[in-house]
Design an enzyme around this catalytic site. Structure first.
Site, PDB file in Angstrom:
ATOM      1  N   ALA A   1       1.497  -1.441   0.082  1.00 42.00           N
ATOM      2  CA  ALA A   1       0.137   0.188  -0.334  1.00 42.00           C
ATOM      3  C   ALA A   1       0.765   1.148   0.518  1.00 42.00           C
ATOM      4  CB  ALA A   1      -0.890   0.195   1.021  1.00 42.00           C
TER       5      ALA A   1
ATOM      6  N   GLY B   1       0.668  -5.051   1.152  1.00 40.46           N
ATOM      7  CA  GLY B   1      -0.567  -5.669   0.003  1.00 40.46           C
ATOM      8  C   GLY B   1      -0.267  -6.322  -0.766  1.00 40.46           C
TER       9      GLY B   1
ATOM     10  N   GLU C   1      -0.186  -9.830  -0.110  1.00 37.09           N
ATOM     11  CA  GLU C   1      -1.704  -9.576  -0.027  1.00 37.09           C
ATOM     12  C   GLU C   1      -2.918  -9.993  -1.504  1.00 37.09           C
ATOM     13  OE1 GLU C   1      -1.635  -6.508   2.678  1.00 37.09           O
ATOM     14  OE2 GLU C   1      -2.638  -7.591   4.293  1.00 37.09           O
TER      15      GLU C   1
ATOM     16  N   GLU D   1       4.744  -4.809   7.533  1.00 32.92           N
ATOM     17  CA  GLU D   1       4.396  -3.707   7.447  1.00 32.92           C
ATOM     18  C   GLU D   1       4.686  -3.703   9.212  1.00 32.92           C
ATOM     19  OE1 GLU D   1       3.304  -6.093   6.334  1.00 32.92           O
ATOM     20  OE2 GLU D   1       1.456  -5.436   4.536  1.00 32.92           O
TER      21      GLU D   1
END
Ligand code: CAA
Length: 260
Positions: A66, A111, A114, A134
């Protein structure tokens, strides 16, 4: 919708979505996630699309997570909306009645990992890098990493990756079951397209039923899940594809499936 941050094309029944923010290692900002959601919705609805490939434009990154710059000063309510949009997009891809493959050409971090896990399969270049870093930013995964990683590789390995933030290469990702296949970088897209074409030629209805049984049977009791599977196979027997597949086998010819 006009796309600024992804490249979207459909060729021979195969849709390709390539993340394309080279200056930010294809990091996912809100706009890019909206575009992914839109393109995935088009793929779901368009009967010409039989299979879906997600990849990164350029040679360095699939998606490096992200967008940290965009998230830095977000308030909890804003992050919640951003994460909800991500979750809705992942679930759309995961549950769509068409097969999806992540062709991971480079960094797939946070992300990025993910997004690959929302796809049905992960094919990686030897140069691909995976991880959930993260924790190094003082946060945790927010687009399903804590759930899908544990389901794919087991809780112990998921905790090792999520609690350390360590990155792993494609070979290690293959060894722990995160990645299905590893190819030399120059072969990745050709091999992924070849496999996607193979899947696209199969019965679309049977594919839909197989994904349905796997996706919705996974988190319920084994008895309920087996009942769900039985209903799904019974539905297959209402299709032309079942008749064609079995006739073709007995007549020793290749089946021609129509998805009906
Ligand atoms: N968000 C925003 N920008 C990013 C980014 C990200 N996730 N990843 C890379 N970039 C930007 C860098 O800031 C840099 O921009 P500038 O040129 O303007 O400085 C540019 O992309 C190139 O990156 P690097 O100079 O760092 O390139 P590198 O080759 O040295 O390293 C990398 C590559 C290992 C991928 C490194 O960029 C990196 O560690 N990126 C962050 C990975 C990360 O922490 N991802 C998790 C994000 S949080 C998340 O995803 C939450 C969630 O679960 C939803």
């Amino acid at each position: 919708m006009e796309y600024k941050n992804i490249l979207f094309s459909v060729e021979e029944g195969i849709a390709t979505i390539a993340f394309n923010r080279p200056k930010a290692m294809n990091a996912m900002n809100g706009e890019t996630m909206e575009e992914l959601y839109d393109a995935a919705s088009v793929c779901k609805k368009d009967s010409a699309v039989k299979a879906l490939i997600l990849t990164g434009a350029g040679e360095k990154a699939f998606v490096a997570g992200a967008d940290i710059a965009q998230m830095q000063n977000m308030k909890p309510a804003e992050i919640l909306s951003f994460m909800e949009l991500g979750h809705e997009t992942m679930r759309l891809i995961e549950t769509m009645p068409k097969p999806s493959i992540a062709a991971v050409n480079g960094y797939a971090l946070g992300g990025g990992t993910e997004i690959t896990m929302a796809c049905d399969m992960r094919f990686a270049s030897e140069k691909a890098v995976f991880g959930q870093p993260e924790i190094l930013l003082g946060i945790i995964p927010g687009w399903g990493g804590t759930q899908r990683l544990a389901r794919l590789v087991g809780m112990g390995r998921a905790k090792e990756l999520i609690l350390s933030g360590e990155q792993i290469n494609a070979q290690r990702a293959f060894e722990i079951g995160l990645v299905n296949r590893v190819y030399p970088p120059e072969a990745l897209m050709d091999e992924t397209r070849k496999f996607a074409r193979k899947l696209a030629a199969l019965s679309g209805f049977a594919t839909k039923m197989a994904k349905h049984a796997i996706n919705y049977g996974y988190d319920i009791s084994i008895d309920s899940a087996n009942r769900l599977e039985m209903q799904c196979i019974a539905q297959c027997f209402s299709t032309d594809d079942q008749k064609e597949g079995m006739s073709a086998f007995l007549e020793k010819r290749k089946p021609a499936f129509t998805g009906r």
